[in-house]
Design a protein around this motif. Structure first.
Motif, PDB file in Angstrom:
ATOM      1  N   SER A   4       0.840  -1.201   0.000  1.00 54.79           N
ATOM      2  CA  SER A   4       0.000   0.000   0.000  1.00 54.79           C
ATOM      3  C   SER A   4       0.877   1.254   0.000  1.00 54.79           C
ATOM      4  N   TYR A   5       0.627   2.137  -0.954  1.00 55.92           N
ATOM      5  CA  TYR A   5       1.388   3.388  -1.035  1.00 55.92           C
ATOM      6  C   TYR A   5       1.073   4.284   0.157  1.00 55.92           C
ATOM      7  N   GLN A   6      -0.200   4.337   0.570  1.00 53.31           N
ATOM      8  CA  GLN A   6      -0.565   5.160   1.718  1.00 53.31           C
ATOM      9  C   GLN A   6       0.066   4.632   3.003  1.00 53.31           C
ATOM     10  N   TRP A   7       0.173   3.327   3.128  1.00 56.29           N
ATOM     11  CA  TRP A   7       0.814   2.748   4.310  1.00 56.29           C
ATOM     12  C   TRP A   7       2.301   3.091   4.306  1.00 56.29           C
ATOM     13  N   LEU A   8       2.938   3.024   3.151  1.00 56.59           N
ATOM     14  CA  LEU A   8       4.348   3.420   3.053  1.00 56.59           C
ATOM     15  C   LEU A   8       4.554   4.868   3.481  1.00 56.59           C
ATOM     16  N   GLN A   9       3.595   5.736   3.110  1.00 55.35           N
ATOM     17  CA  GLN A   9       3.727   7.155   3.432  1.00 55.35           C
ATOM     18  C   GLN A   9       3.702   7.420   4.936  1.00 55.35           C
ATOM     19  N   GLU A  10       3.175   6.476   5.707  1.00 60.29           N
ATOM     20  CA  GLU A  10       3.196   6.659   7.156  1.00 60.29           C
ATOM     21  C   GLU A  10       4.613   6.553   7.711  1.00 60.29           C
ATOM     22  N   TYR A  11       5.497   5.861   6.984  1.00 56.67           N
ATOM     23  CA  TYR A  11       6.847   5.624   7.486  1.00 56.67           C
ATOM     24  C   TYR A  11       7.918   6.394   6.717  1.00 56.67           C
ATOM     25  N   LEU A  12       7.597   6.854   5.517  1.00 60.38           N
ATOM     26  CA  LEU A  12       8.587   7.524   4.673  1.00 60.38           C
ATOM     27  C   LEU A  12       7.973   8.736   3.996  1.00 60.38           C
ATOM     28  N   ASP A  13       8.777   9.791   3.842  1.00 62.71           N
ATOM     29  CA  ASP A  13       8.350  10.955   3.066  1.00 62.71           C
ATOM     30  C   ASP A  13       8.741  10.694   1.615  1.00 62.71           C
ATOM     31  N   LEU A  14       7.865  10.014   0.898  1.00 65.86           N
ATOM     32  CA  LEU A  14       8.198   9.532  -0.450  1.00 65.86           C
ATOM     33  C   LEU A  14       8.278  10.690  -1.433  1.00 65.86           C
ATOM     34  N   PRO A  15       9.357  10.777  -2.214  1.00 65.59           N
ATOM     35  CA  PRO A  15       9.528  11.896  -3.138  1.00 65.59           C
ATOM     36  C   PRO A  15       8.890  11.672  -4.503  1.00 65.59           C
ATOM     37  N   GLY A 180      10.469  -4.555   5.461  1.00 68.74           N
ATOM     38  CA  GLY A 180      11.500  -4.790   4.459  1.00 68.74           C
ATOM     39  C   GLY A 180      11.419  -3.795   3.318  1.00 68.74           C
ATOM     40  N   ASN A 181      10.201  -3.480   2.872  1.00 71.05           N
ATOM     41  CA  ASN A 181      10.043  -2.497   1.806  1.00 71.05           C
ATOM     42  C   ASN A 181      10.465  -1.112   2.263  1.00 71.05           C
ATOM     43  N   VAL A 182      10.116  -0.761   3.496  1.00 74.35           N
ATOM     44  CA  VAL A 182      10.513   0.544   4.028  1.00 74.35           C
ATOM     45  C   VAL A 182      12.035   0.647   4.084  1.00 74.35           C
ATOM     46  N   ALA A 186      13.943   3.295   1.724  1.00 74.48           N
ATOM     47  CA  ALA A 186      14.704   4.333   2.433  1.00 74.48           C
ATOM     48  C   ALA A 186      16.155   4.332   1.987  1.00 74.48           C
ATOM     49  N   ALA A 187      16.716   3.146   1.702  1.00 69.49           N
ATOM     50  CA  ALA A 187      18.119   3.046   1.295  1.00 69.49           C
ATOM     51  C   ALA A 187      18.351   3.672  -0.066  1.00 69.49           C
ATOM     52  N   PHE A 188      17.529   3.349  -1.055  1.00 70.84           N
ATOM     53  CA  PHE A 188      17.853   3.895  -2.377  1.00 70.84           C
ATOM     54  C   PHE A 188      17.374   5.319  -2.588  1.00 70.84           C
ATOM     55  N   TYR A 189      16.506   5.842  -1.707  1.00 72.69           N
ATOM     56  CA  TYR A 189      16.178   7.272  -1.768  1.00 72.69           C
ATOM     57  C   TYR A 189      17.002   8.079  -0.759  1.00 72.69           C
ATOM     58  N   GLY A 190      17.661   7.430   0.173  1.00 75.09           N
ATOM     59  CA  GLY A 190      18.384   8.139   1.219  1.00 75.09           C
ATOM     60  C   GLY A 190      17.454   8.803   2.218  1.00 75.09           C
ATOM     61  N   LEU A 191      16.336   8.136   2.564  1.00 72.94           N
ATOM     62  CA  LEU A 191      15.334   8.703   3.461  1.00 72.94           C
ATOM     63  C   LEU A 191      15.526   8.191   4.887  1.00 72.94           C
ATOM     64  N   THR A 192      14.911   8.885   5.817  1.00 74.75           N
ATOM     65  CA  THR A 192      14.918   8.463   7.221  1.00 74.75           C
ATOM     66  C   THR A 192      13.601   7.779   7.538  1.00 74.75           C
ATOM     67  N   SER A 193      13.682   6.554   8.028  1.00 71.86           N
ATOM     68  CA  SER A 193      12.482   5.775   8.314  1.00 71.86           C
ATOM     69  C   SER A 193      11.843   6.226   9.626  1.00 71.86           C
ATOM     70  N   LYS A 194      10.501   6.328   9.612  1.00 65.69           N
ATOM     71  CA  LYS A 194       9.741   6.644  10.819  1.00 65.69           C
ATOM     72  C   LYS A 194       9.051   5.400  11.392  1.00 65.69           C
ATOM     73  N   ASP A 436      28.714   5.817   2.469  1.00 66.04           N
ATOM     74  CA  ASP A 436      27.355   6.358   2.457  1.00 66.04           C
ATOM     75  C   ASP A 436      26.339   5.286   2.058  1.00 66.04           C
ATOM     76  N   ILE A 437      26.705   4.439   1.091  1.00 62.75           N
ATOM     77  CA  ILE A 437      25.796   3.369   0.661  1.00 62.75           C
ATOM     78  C   ILE A 437      25.519   2.416   1.815  1.00 62.75           C
ATOM     79  N   PHE A 438      26.558   2.045   2.568  1.00 65.88           N
ATOM     80  CA  PHE A 438      26.368   1.135   3.693  1.00 65.88           C
ATOM     81  C   PHE A 438      25.542   1.788   4.798  1.00 65.88           C
ATOM     82  N   GLU A 439      25.708   3.068   5.007  1.00 62.57           N
ATOM     83  CA  GLU A 439      24.912   3.772   6.021  1.00 62.57           C
ATOM     84  C   GLU A 439      23.456   3.832   5.606  1.00 62.57           C
ATOM     85  N   ARG A 440      23.190   4.048   4.311  1.00 62.68           N
ATOM     86  CA  ARG A 440      21.807   4.068   3.830  1.00 62.68           C
ATOM     87  C   ARG A 440      21.149   2.695   3.984  1.00 62.68           C
TER      88      ARG A 440
END
Length: 805
Positions: A4-15, A180-182, A186-194, A436-440
């Motif tokens: 669910s895209y809306q469920w993903l948006q609860e944890y990530l600020d999707l660009p 797992g999806n979050v 988050a890794a390939f966009y460089g986002l912070t997970s909530k 940076d890749i490993f940190e993401r």
């Protein structure tokens, strides 16, 4: 998995929008099956408030409803749902609306009463029968009381969401969860997970250890097994937000307890199972292999006789669940349940995969156990599920977790250098970029002079060696950023091997003779695998875990596959079919040994081989046609030794009077003949003629030298001879004598007449031949031809006791 895209948006600020996100996931993580919204194709569906209802004056099951749809005046809608009630919010399809299956709603009259729209059930707006809540199977769905009449219904049902349907590969079991999806997104966009777990609030009134005990004797089959107990639970429907989460993921809501376990399964990828605590035969829980033929009734109410390879969860040694696959009916959650025993476990993935296939029970749980479970979240998921059950069921969580086994969440440490990374990937990454890749990815990493010591968390159990880390770097860096280069290689002259040349030539010959190529399954039934063998062998090799009952054994002949193809065509009114197949058969050589593979070629003909034209009669398939094809094939294959055909009745599936073994010299290479009528009837085909040859043996035979022969410019001389012979003398034996004594100038012998009738002595027949002579170097004279012809007659009389007519 349906994400669910809306469920993903609860944890990530999707660009990015859903379609762009799906495209990025497909390039970097896993394949995408589809991107869609549950509201696709639906129009003019609004919230309606039923102000009043009354019976239809001309029907005993229809109801006249006055419905507020947000306009100044109510509209009248005729409804046939048995659960329709006043003061309820419902789904209304207005005139002109499009509902499920692209059905258009029109203003109409139903038994004389105007109906300005339709009050809809969930199934009528696209919900599948396996998703819509069971309580509403026969009726309409009621929307929340706070829904505003006239507004679109989609936000209230979660139908304004976008679903990204991912195709999770076996190695990426971590992607079978929202967590797992979050992590990956988050890794390939460089986002912070909530993403944060829900903490459990325990009741001091009870201790879990006082209520239940767990003893796991074999830690291999259940590396992790934990339990909690929730008491004073009220079983009821889940809140709408939870039901939306489930049905958008393709799961039917049941009740608040079962729905929570499914919600946690989607969120963490951790399957849970809930037992009715009071129905457990005993309060000591264990895991063991089932006894052979041990009976067990699963939640789907099917009685199953278990195998000794099955794994069961027991209560006092009494089976209460088929581990990792499906629970038992005896301890299922019901409306009378007040206490819940909640299980969180990790089972051996191989055992669960084979068990699910054995019982044809491929559930959401088993599909995750097969791919692996994250040991880091087994307890977290158990705690959150217990807390949600307590919240939604006004229950109490007993203090503590009872642990029977615990798989440690041990990270794997892998070392690799910056030089190695750039050499393998063909990149020029810096140490900072790699770090940076490993940190993401949330992998702990220590860089010591461009040598990285990476600690891979247990949630990524697919990463264990250097090559896996290199793939992760390439994924997150971007495959499209890796420079394209041509591989350096030496020039080699290509070509076919001798075997490949023979196989290709075989196909060309048979296609030139009018047969079409077929490709059949290498797996078949045990019965069909034992049919039509050139040489009888032991029972075929069988698969331990076949995909279907029609593909359980390796073939030992190609004929049965061709007959299946003929039957397929015959069932579709294509009765004139000529096929051949070149492929391998598999001959068993012993237990636990690889079978011997042999290259074979086979053909099958039924019906007309050639159609009737103005200058050519139709040619029906018969023994002589199929034998002629084989003879021409062997001639084109240039086998040096003599080819002979010997009558055979050793194959019960072949016609006993129209089948012959084929020998090249003394070697049996195949057979040719007609399918037995009873066998043809079993396959539901007409009269069929077949051949099968061992291509390996033919290719191993000595070959005639390939050279051309000049066409002679000198005339031929022919002689005809009619012979009276015993009825048991074959044409082949006569030809052998003629060719042996015919002399150097004999070029052809043709049988042009066969007669058996009343004018001949008993047990006699007449055969007439034309003998053709030619000298390629000069003109033949009568004297030489007569001498050669006389020798032939003398030998025929001496060896076969023939009479010249």
């Amino acid at each position: 998995m349906k994400v669910s895209y809306q469920w993903l948006q609860e944890y990530l600020d999707l660009p990015e929008k859903p379609a762009d996100l799906a495209e990025r996931i497909a390039r970097i993580s896993v394949d995408i099956n589809d991107v869609y919204s549950p509201s696709d194709g639906l129009t003019k569906l609004v919230v309606g408030h039923v102000d009043s209802i009354k019976p239809h004056p001309d029907s005993d099951h229809l109801t006249l409803c006055q419905v507020n749809i947000g306009t100044a005046d109510d509209v009248q809608i005729v409804c046939g749902a048995p659960n329709i009630a006043a003061a309820k919010n419902v789904i209304v399809a207005l005139p002109g609306a499009r509902i499920g299956n692209n059905i258009k709603i029109k203003r109409s009259k139903m038994r004389g009463e105007l109906s300005e729209g339709m009050i809809c059930a969930l199934q009528e707006i696209g919900f599948g029968e396996q998703i819509a809540p069971k309580a509403y199977e026969e009726g309409i769905w009621f929307l929340p009381a706070e829904a505003t009449p006239g507004e679109p219904v989609f936000p209230y049902l979660g139908m304004d969401d976008t679903i990204i349907d991912t195709d999770v590969t076996p190695n990426r079991g971590d992607m079978f969860s929202m967590l797992g999806n979050v992590n990956d997104i988050a890794a390939f966009y460089g986002l912070t997970s909530k993403f944060k777990p829900l903490l459990v609030q325990e009741s001091a009134d009870q201790q879990t250890a006082d209520l239940v005990s767990v003893q796991i004797d074999d830690k291999k089959i259940a590396p992790t097994y934990k339990m909690r107990v929730i008491s004073d639970v009220q079983i009821k429907d889940s809140p709408l937000w939870l039901q939306i989460r489930l049905w958008n993921a393709g799961i039917r809501p049941i009740n608040n307890v079962v729905d929570v376990t499914n919600y946690i399964l989607l969120k963490y990828g951790q399957p849970l199972h809930s037992f009715d605590y009071d129905k457990l035969p005993a309060k000591n829980i264990g895991v063991r292999f089932a006894q052979q033929d041990e009976p067990f009734v699963t939640l789907d109410e099917n009685k199953r006789d278990l195998s000794s390879d099955d794994v069961v969860v027991t209560a006092g040694d009494h089976p209460v669940a088929l581990a990792g696959t499906m629970g038992g009916l005896e301890t299922a959650i019901s409306n009378q349940t007040t206490s819940v025993a909640l299980e969180s476990a990790i089972f051996d993935p191989v055992l669960i995969r084979k068990q699910a296939r054995r019982h044809d029970l491929h559930s959401e749980s088993s599909s995750r156990f097969e791919r692996g479970i994250n040991p880091e979240t087994s307890e977290i998921a158990l705690n959150e599920a217990a807390q949600l059950i307590a919240q939604l069921g006004t229950g109490k969580v007993a203090t503590g977790i009872v642990t029977g086994s615990q798989k440690p969440a041990t990270p794997i440490e892998i070392s690799l250098t910056l030089a190695r990374i750039n050499h393998v990937l063909g990149t020029e990454l810096s140490a900072v970029e790699v770090q940076d890749i490993f940190e993401r990815l949330a992998f702990k990493c220590i860089n010591n002079d461009d040598t990285f010591l990476v600690s891979v968390p247990a949630r990524r159990w697919d990463i264990s060696i250097e090559a896996d880390l290199l793939e992760e770097i390439a994924r997150i860096y971007g495959y499209d950023k890796i420079p394209s280069t041509l591989p350096a290689q030496t020039s080699n002259i290509g070509g076919l091997s001798q075997q490949q040349k023979w196989v290709r030539a075989s196909r060309h010959v048979l296609e030139g003779l009018g047969l079409n190529q077929a490709i059949s399954y290498s797996l078949t039934t045990v019965t069909e695998a034992q049919q039509f063998e050139i040489k009888r062998h032991a029972t075929p090799m069988e698969l331990d875990y076949p995909m279907s009952q029609d593909h359980v054994a390796t073939r030992m002949s190609l004929i049965s596959g061709l007959l299946t193809d003929l039957a397929y065509n015959t069932a579709r009114k294509q009765v004139d079919v000529s096929l051949y197949e070149q492929g391998r058969i598999f001959v068993p050589v012993g237990k636990n040994k690889r079978p011997q593979e042999q290259e074979h070629i086979a053909g099958a003909i039924t019906g007309q081989f050639s159609a009737k034209t103005w200058h050519h009669e139709a040619q029906m398939a018969d023994f002589y046609l199929i034998k002629g094809i084989v003879a021409q094939y062997l001639a084109n294959m240039a086998v040096k030794n003599a080819v002979s055909y010997v009558a055979s009745n050793e194959r019960s599936e072949m016609h006993p009077g129209r089948t012959a073994n084929i020998f090249v010299g003394e070697t049996l290479v195949g057979y040719v003949g007609q399918i037995h009528p009873q066998t043809a009837k079993q396959y539901k085909i007409g009269a069929t003629y077949v051949f099968e040859l061992n291509l390996d043996k033919i290719m191993a035979e000595p070959k005639k030298p390939r050279h051309y022969q000049m066409i002679s410019k000198y005339p031929t001389i022919t002689r005809d001879i009619a012979l009276l012979v015993d009825e048991n003398i074959t044409n082949e034996s006569i030809l052998d004598v003629i060719n042996d004594k015919g002399g150097a100038y004999l070029t052809d012998v043709t049988l042009f007449d066969v007669y058996e009738g009343s004018h001949l002595p008993a047990h006699k027949k007449s055969l007439a031949y034309t003998l053709t002579y030619q000298d390629k170097e000069g003109t033949l004279v009568e004297e030489k031809v007569n001498q050669a012809f006389d020798k032939v007659i003398k030998q025929l009389m001496d060896k076969l006791n023939v009479e010249v007519r």
